[in-house]
Motif scaffolding. Structure first.
Motif, PDB file in Angstrom:
ATOM      1  N   ILE A  73     -29.683 -20.029 -10.661  1.00  0.00           N
ATOM      2  CA  ILE A  73     -29.768 -19.036  -9.580  1.00  0.00           C
ATOM      3  C   ILE A  73     -30.304 -19.705  -8.322  1.00  0.00           C
ATOM      4  O   ILE A  73     -29.755 -19.561  -7.228  1.00  0.00           O
ATOM      5  CB  ILE A  73     -30.663 -17.855  -9.998  1.00  0.00           C
ATOM      6  N   MET A  78     -28.893 -19.657  -4.353  1.00  0.00           N
ATOM      7  CA  MET A  78     -29.748 -19.790  -3.181  1.00  0.00           C
ATOM      8  C   MET A  78     -29.467 -21.098  -2.449  1.00  0.00           C
ATOM      9  O   MET A  78     -30.166 -21.437  -1.505  1.00  0.00           O
ATOM     10  CB  MET A  78     -31.223 -19.704  -3.599  1.00  0.00           C
ATOM     11  N   VAL A  84     -32.189 -30.286   1.896  1.00  0.00           N
ATOM     12  CA  VAL A  84     -32.681 -31.674   1.830  1.00  0.00           C
ATOM     13  C   VAL A  84     -33.799 -31.758   0.796  1.00  0.00           C
ATOM     14  O   VAL A  84     -34.435 -30.763   0.448  1.00  0.00           O
ATOM     15  CB  VAL A  84     -33.186 -32.169   3.208  1.00  0.00           C
ATOM     16  N   LEU A  87     -37.415 -30.205   1.565  1.00  0.00           N
ATOM     17  CA  LEU A  87     -37.553 -28.748   1.458  1.00  0.00           C
ATOM     18  C   LEU A  87     -37.568 -28.327  -0.009  1.00  0.00           C
ATOM     19  O   LEU A  87     -38.375 -27.497  -0.442  1.00  0.00           O
ATOM     20  CB  LEU A  87     -36.403 -28.060   2.197  1.00  0.00           C
ATOM     21  N   VAL A  91     -40.825 -26.420  -1.923  1.00  0.00           N
ATOM     22  CA  VAL A  91     -40.743 -25.106  -2.555  1.00  0.00           C
ATOM     23  C   VAL A  91     -40.960 -25.214  -4.059  1.00  0.00           C
ATOM     24  O   VAL A  91     -41.826 -24.543  -4.630  1.00  0.00           O
ATOM     25  CB  VAL A  91     -39.366 -24.454  -2.245  1.00  0.00           C
ATOM     26  N   ILE A  99     -47.922 -22.379 -10.830  1.00  0.00           N
ATOM     27  CA  ILE A  99     -47.629 -21.414 -11.894  1.00  0.00           C
ATOM     28  C   ILE A  99     -48.037 -21.967 -13.257  1.00  0.00           C
ATOM     29  O   ILE A  99     -48.646 -21.277 -14.073  1.00  0.00           O
ATOM     30  CB  ILE A  99     -46.138 -21.013 -11.855  1.00  0.00           C
TER      31      ILE A  99
ATOM     32  N   LEU B  22     -36.318 -30.955   7.848  1.00  0.00           N
ATOM     33  CA  LEU B  22     -35.875 -30.172   6.700  1.00  0.00           C
ATOM     34  C   LEU B  22     -34.438 -29.693   6.856  1.00  0.00           C
ATOM     35  O   LEU B  22     -33.882 -29.096   5.949  1.00  0.00           O
ATOM     36  CB  LEU B  22     -36.798 -28.974   6.483  1.00  0.00           C
ATOM     37  N   ASN B  23     -33.873 -29.950   8.016  1.00  0.00           N
ATOM     38  CA  ASN B  23     -32.483 -29.610   8.252  1.00  0.00           C
ATOM     39  C   ASN B  23     -32.207 -28.131   7.979  1.00  0.00           C
ATOM     40  O   ASN B  23     -31.139 -27.751   7.521  1.00  0.00           O
ATOM     41  CB  ASN B  23     -31.587 -30.480   7.371  1.00  0.00           C
ATOM     42  N   ALA B  24     -33.219 -27.299   8.197  1.00  0.00           N
ATOM     43  CA  ALA B  24     -33.032 -25.863   8.008  1.00  0.00           C
ATOM     44  C   ALA B  24     -33.629 -25.164   9.216  1.00  0.00           C
ATOM     45  O   ALA B  24     -34.592 -25.641   9.801  1.00  0.00           O
ATOM     46  CB  ALA B  24     -33.733 -25.384   6.745  1.00  0.00           C
ATOM     47  N   LYS B  28     -34.841 -19.604   8.059  1.00  0.00           N
ATOM     48  CA  LYS B  28     -34.508 -19.862   6.672  1.00  0.00           C
ATOM     49  C   LYS B  28     -35.668 -20.536   5.948  1.00  0.00           C
ATOM     50  O   LYS B  28     -35.994 -20.185   4.805  1.00  0.00           O
ATOM     51  CB  LYS B  28     -33.281 -20.764   6.628  1.00  0.00           C
ATOM     52  N   TRP B  32     -37.937 -19.202   2.764  1.00  0.00           N
ATOM     53  CA  TRP B  32     -38.254 -19.964   1.556  1.00  0.00           C
ATOM     54  C   TRP B  32     -39.746 -19.945   1.267  1.00  0.00           C
ATOM     55  O   TRP B  32     -40.183 -19.776   0.134  1.00  0.00           O
ATOM     56  CB  TRP B  32     -37.779 -21.416   1.683  1.00  0.00           C
ATOM     57  N   PHE B  33     -40.544 -20.112   2.318  1.00  0.00           N
ATOM     58  CA  PHE B  33     -41.997 -20.150   2.080  1.00  0.00           C
ATOM     59  C   PHE B  33     -42.507 -18.777   1.665  1.00  0.00           C
ATOM     60  O   PHE B  33     -43.403 -18.663   0.833  1.00  0.00           O
ATOM     61  CB  PHE B  33     -42.730 -20.660   3.327  1.00  0.00           C
ATOM     62  N   ILE B  35     -40.795 -16.731  -0.071  1.00  0.00           N
ATOM     63  CA  ILE B  35     -40.374 -16.601  -1.464  1.00  0.00           C
ATOM     64  C   ILE B  35     -41.353 -17.326  -2.379  1.00  0.00           C
ATOM     65  O   ILE B  35     -41.712 -16.825  -3.443  1.00  0.00           O
ATOM     66  CB  ILE B  35     -38.932 -17.119  -1.626  1.00  0.00           C
ATOM     67  N   VAL B  36     -41.824 -18.495  -1.945  1.00  0.00           N
ATOM     68  CA  VAL B  36     -42.812 -19.211  -2.762  1.00  0.00           C
ATOM     69  C   VAL B  36     -44.047 -18.340  -2.976  1.00  0.00           C
ATOM     70  O   VAL B  36     -44.531 -18.171  -4.099  1.00  0.00           O
ATOM     71  CB  VAL B  36     -43.214 -20.549  -2.109  1.00  0.00           C
ATOM     72  N   ALA B  39     -43.285 -15.499  -5.224  1.00  0.00           N
ATOM     73  CA  ALA B  39     -43.140 -15.974  -6.612  1.00  0.00           C
ATOM     74  C   ALA B  39     -44.513 -16.149  -7.243  1.00  0.00           C
ATOM     75  O   ALA B  39     -44.714 -15.835  -8.420  1.00  0.00           O
ATOM     76  CB  ALA B  39     -42.375 -17.294  -6.639  1.00  0.00           C
ATOM     77  N   LEU B  40     -45.475 -16.629  -6.459  1.00  0.00           N
ATOM     78  CA  LEU B  40     -46.829 -16.793  -6.994  1.00  0.00           C
ATOM     79  C   LEU B  40     -47.439 -15.431  -7.313  1.00  0.00           C
ATOM     80  O   LEU B  40     -48.149 -15.284  -8.316  1.00  0.00           O
ATOM     81  CB  LEU B  40     -47.701 -17.562  -6.009  1.00  0.00           C
ATOM     82  N   LEU B 307     -31.104 -14.882   0.484  1.00  0.00           N
ATOM     83  CA  LEU B 307     -32.164 -15.603  -0.226  1.00  0.00           C
ATOM     84  C   LEU B 307     -33.131 -14.616  -0.868  1.00  0.00           C
ATOM     85  O   LEU B 307     -33.520 -14.766  -2.030  1.00  0.00           O
ATOM     86  CB  LEU B 307     -32.936 -16.505   0.744  1.00  0.00           C
ATOM     87  N   HIS B 310     -31.482 -12.902  -3.885  1.00  0.00           N
ATOM     88  CA  HIS B 310     -31.413 -13.764  -5.067  1.00  0.00           C
ATOM     89  C   HIS B 310     -32.776 -13.911  -5.706  1.00  0.00           C
ATOM     90  O   HIS B 310     -32.897 -13.996  -6.924  1.00  0.00           O
ATOM     91  CB  HIS B 310     -30.886 -15.138  -4.697  1.00  0.00           C
ATOM     92  N   PHE B 311     -33.791 -13.944  -4.867  1.00  0.00           N
ATOM     93  CA  PHE B 311     -35.146 -14.065  -5.404  1.00  0.00           C
ATOM     94  C   PHE B 311     -35.489 -12.864  -6.276  1.00  0.00           C
ATOM     95  O   PHE B 311     -36.085 -12.998  -7.350  1.00  0.00           O
ATOM     96  CB  PHE B 311     -36.151 -14.214  -4.261  1.00  0.00           C
TER      97      PHE B 311
END
Lengths: 126, 326
Positions: A73, A78, A84, A87, A91, A99, B22-24, B28, B32-33, B35-36, B39-40, B307, B310-311
């Motif tokens: 997933i 995603m 790269v 990144l 993450v 965790i 980071l080419n983002a 975006k 991602w951050f 989502i991190v 997730a925690l 994103l 999907h998370f």
């Protein structure tokens, strides 16, 4: 434009012609994995009920299959595969490290408290 | 990436903000951050669930016996079928989302619209299923007796099949009525009273020789311990304190109240994520229809909500494993 999708999964074992095709391929894979989980969960084969490292083998299988699903997933839905390396590591490594640490501590403590109830002097079974 | 929306005039200036290691894009990367961190949060909940489960490892409810219902199929024991369906719906809506993102890369507005729409539908089906699952869980099925120590005593027949209270207990005349705000002190009220009293259950148990009591404790083979007939009567007379039907945050007919607490909290928190995801998806959907991204020549917003979506799916994969499978 992010046309530069990497179109291989399973380390290049399966290659896709387009991103759309890869998405359907991953869906099929995830469906198969979920089906295996559900079938195992319903029938609970006897040989897999043995204990290994403090847990049933069946439960280990479930957890590993879940991590496999999580990988696909994240990597393909995603598009982590296309990001790269920096990144990706920021993450994934951060989350995975924290965790694992948290799970270890809490499960260790939970097991300890169980022992206290089980072998100690605290009674709650009445 | 050429998908970057705003050009700041710093391109190529390595030390002036023009370097993108980071080419983002900013949005975006921040998604991602976020989502991190989310997730925690979720892993904190799930690890706490694991903690409580390890604490009561020999008495935890068996999920297969709790979640056995499927809509429109009454009275059939079908463990996990419905939740597998829910998982599939969520994965499917993840797929339509990623297809929308892909169509966005090709600046194909009509395809993005269709796939976003399907994603929203999938999310709604999931949230609806979740609500149904909650309703079934709260309503309960068999009923049980809670002991003084807060343990749950369930009823089985001699073959080990579960027996519902309604099958062997006769409800008598109850003098006690539910206290409501309108017929007492205005700020005092209470929940629904159980259909039966403990005495009625004891009478019912005495009148039916083939019914035994099952405790929370798991045997070596992972089944619940079934008491003998004498033990059953002794246990219920000595320790039976309250009749429990269904589950809420205080009592839980399936076993430890903690199980219900975590079920409500974790699936509720996840359900709230799905709900907010649907709302965000709807906003983006209308933006797509209105042509906002068409004018920008850029569909990165779809990618960002993708994103998040999907998370939500990713979290469900773990909730599914730890609540229903393990």
């Amino acid at each position: 434009m992010a046309h530069a999708h990497k179109l291989e999964i399973f380390r290049g074992l399966v290659k896709f012609k387009s991103n759309t095709q890869k998405i359907w391929g991953v869906l099929i894979f995830l469906t198969i994995v979920t089906t295996i989980e559900v079938v195992l969960g319903i029938y609970k084969p006897e040989p897999l009920m043995a204990h290994f490292l403090g847990m049933k083998i069946l439960n280990w299988i479930f957890i590993i299959l879940t991590l496999v699903k999580a990988y696909y997933i994240t990597w393909d839905f995603m598009h982590m595969r296309d990001e790269v390396k920096a990144l990706r590591r920021m993450v994934v490594w951060t989350a995975v490290f924290l965790i694992i640490y948290l799970i270890f501590i809490l499960l260790q403590e939970g097991g300890y408290i169980f022992e206290v109830y089980d072998k100690g002097f605290i009674k709650r079974d009445f | 990436m050429s998908t970057t929306v705003v050009n700041t005039g710093t391109e190529g200036k390595a030390w002036g903000g023009g370097n993108q290691p980071l080419n983002a894009s900013y949005g975006k990367m921040m998604m991602w951050f976020f989502i991190v961190s989310d997730a925690l949060t979720f892993s904190g909940f799930l690890a706490a669930y694991g903690f409580s489960r390890f604490k009561f490892i020999d008495a935890w409810p068996i999920a297969d016996e709790v979640f056995t219902h499927v809509p429109f199929l009454h009275g059939q024991e079908l463990p996990m079928i419905y939740v597998a369906f829910m998982t599939f719906v969520l994965i499917m809506s993840s797929v339509t989302m990623v297809l929308a993102v892909d169509a966005g890369h090709h600046l194909n507005k009509s395809k993005v619209t269709i796939y976003m729409f399907l994603t929203i539908i999938g999310g709604l089906i999931f949230v609806g299923s979740q609500a149904w699952e909650w309703a079934t869980f709260i309503k309960g099925d068999y009923g049980a007796i809670q002991t003084k120590g807060g343990n749950i005593l369930q009823f089985v027949d001699t073959d080990g099949r579960r027996v519902a209270l309604r099958d062997f207990v006769v409800a008598g005349e109850h003098e006690r009525v539910q206290q409501e705000q309108k017929n007492g002190i205005w700020f005092v009220s209470e929940g629904t009273l159980p259909t039966y009293t403990v005495e009625e259950v004891i009478h019912g148990l005495e009148a039916h020789d083939n019914i035994l009591i099952r405790t929370q404790t798991l045997t070596e083979h992972g089944h619940k311990t079934v008491l003998s007939r004498e033990e059953s009567l002794k246990q219920i007379k000595l320790n039976g304190k309250a009749v429990v039907e269904g589950a809420n945050l205080h009592v839980n007919e399936y076993g430890s109240p903690l199980f219900a607490d975590f079920f409500f909290f974790i699936t509720g928190f996840h359900g709230f994520h799905v709900f907010s995801g649907v709302v965000i998806n709807i906003i983006i959907f209308f933006n797509v229809i209105l042509g906002t991204y068409e004018r920008r020549k850029n569909y990165e917003m779809v990618e960002k909500v993708g994103l998040y979506w999907h998370f939500v799916d990713l979290v469900w994969v773990f909730v599914f494993t730890f609540f229903y499978l393990v």
